[in-house]
Every structure is written in structure tokens, then in C-alpha cells.
Design a protein around this motif. Structure first.
Motif, PDB file in Angstrom:
ATOM      1  N   TYR A   4      58.142  -7.380  62.180  1.00 19.53           N
ATOM      2  CA  TYR A   4      57.161  -6.429  62.677  1.00 19.53           C
ATOM      3  C   TYR A   4      57.791  -5.545  63.728  1.00 19.53           C
ATOM      4  O   TYR A   4      58.479  -6.017  64.621  1.00 19.53           O
ATOM      5  N   ASP A  18      55.308   0.090  60.145  1.00 14.84           N
ATOM      6  CA  ASP A  18      54.919  -0.963  61.077  1.00 14.84           C
ATOM      7  C   ASP A  18      55.664  -2.277  60.874  1.00 14.84           C
ATOM      8  O   ASP A  18      55.759  -3.086  61.790  1.00 14.84           O
ATOM      9  N   ARG A  43      50.552   0.331  57.951  1.00 20.40           N
ATOM     10  CA  ARG A  43      49.167  -0.115  57.850  1.00 20.40           C
ATOM     11  C   ARG A  43      48.282   1.104  57.654  1.00 20.40           C
ATOM     12  O   ARG A  43      48.293   2.034  58.452  1.00 20.40           O
ATOM     13  N   GLU A  44      47.529   1.125  56.562  1.00 24.10           N
ATOM     14  CA  GLU A  44      46.584   2.201  56.250  1.00 24.10           C
ATOM     15  C   GLU A  44      45.204   1.577  56.139  1.00 24.10           C
ATOM     16  O   GLU A  44      44.885   0.963  55.124  1.00 24.10           O
ATOM     17  N   ASP A  46      42.726  -1.098  56.089  1.00 20.39           N
ATOM     18  CA  ASP A  46      42.815  -2.553  55.955  1.00 20.39           C
ATOM     19  C   ASP A  46      43.946  -3.004  55.037  1.00 20.39           C
ATOM     20  O   ASP A  46      44.043  -4.175  54.711  1.00 20.39           O
ATOM     21  N   GLN A  47      44.789  -2.086  54.584  1.00 20.72           N
ATOM     22  CA  GLN A  47      45.828  -2.443  53.624  1.00 20.72           C
ATOM     23  C   GLN A  47      47.203  -1.961  54.077  1.00 20.72           C
ATOM     24  O   GLN A  47      47.317  -1.006  54.836  1.00 20.72           O
ATOM     25  N   ASN A  48      48.232  -2.659  53.576  1.00 19.96           N
ATOM     26  CA  ASN A  48      49.613  -2.222  53.790  1.00 19.96           C
ATOM     27  C   ASN A  48      50.010  -1.278  52.664  1.00 19.96           C
ATOM     28  O   ASN A  48      49.687  -1.524  51.504  1.00 19.96           O
TER      29      ASN A  48
END
Length: 95
Positions: A4, A18, A43-44, A46-48
Motif C-alpha cells: 500500500y 494506491d 481505489r474508485e 468501493d472498488q479497485n
């Protein structure tokens, strides 16, 4: 491994990300490393969302398939996450 990037990081083309999934091969004797697989994502909502991917994704599930002789090794940029990870791995208790 999943790494991360706190505060986000930037690809060479300016896109932000991210975190990254990666399979890195580290040569501690020569202080060199190679990427067998790496996927950067942002991160967009609630999803990667993958923003860049290099190498063979199958290596993430099974690193034993990596053919080390076909990888291009190089020296990580001083202070980069790759350099810090390699230093911690090669100088740490696992060595």
C-alpha cells in the motif's frame, strides 16, 4: 504481496495509484531486483481499478512458475519502495 502506498503514489505517466500486487525477485548478493508480475491499482468508490499491469499474472498465484533466467534485473531507485523492501529483505532476519 500487496503493498500500500500511503498518501498515494504516481506512475511515470502521471497517473496516481494506491496499492500494488507484486511478485518481485530479489538478488541480495548483487543488490538487484526484477519484476515477474506487478499490478498497480487505484481505489474508485468501493472498488479497485487496475491502472497498470506488467508481467505474467499467473506468477501472483504461483511464484514457482517464474523463470528467473528470462527476467531483466536492475537496481531500484534510491529511496523507492522497491529499494526499501529489498534492503529490509536482504539485511533483515530472513537472510
Amino acid at each position: 504481496m500487496r503493498l500500500y502506498e500511503f498518501g498515494g503514489a504516481q506512475l511515470a505517466d502521471g497517473r496516481h495509484f494506491d496499492a500494488r500486487d507484486a511478485v518481485w525477485v530479489i538478488d541480495c548478493e548483487r543488490k538487484l531486483g526484477a519484476v515477474a508480475f506487478e499490478r498497480a491499482f487505484a481505489r474508485e468508490g468501493d472498488q479497485n481499478q487496475a491502472v497498470q499491469s506488467i508481467g505474467d499474472e499467473k506468477a501472483f498465484a504461483d511464484p514457482s512458475i517464474v523463470d528467473v533466467d528470462k527476467l531483466t534485473f536492475g537496481q531500484a531507485a534510491t529511496g523507492s519502495m522497491q529499494a526499501r523492501f529489498g534492503d529490509a529483505l536482504c539485511d533483515g532476519p530472513l537472510r
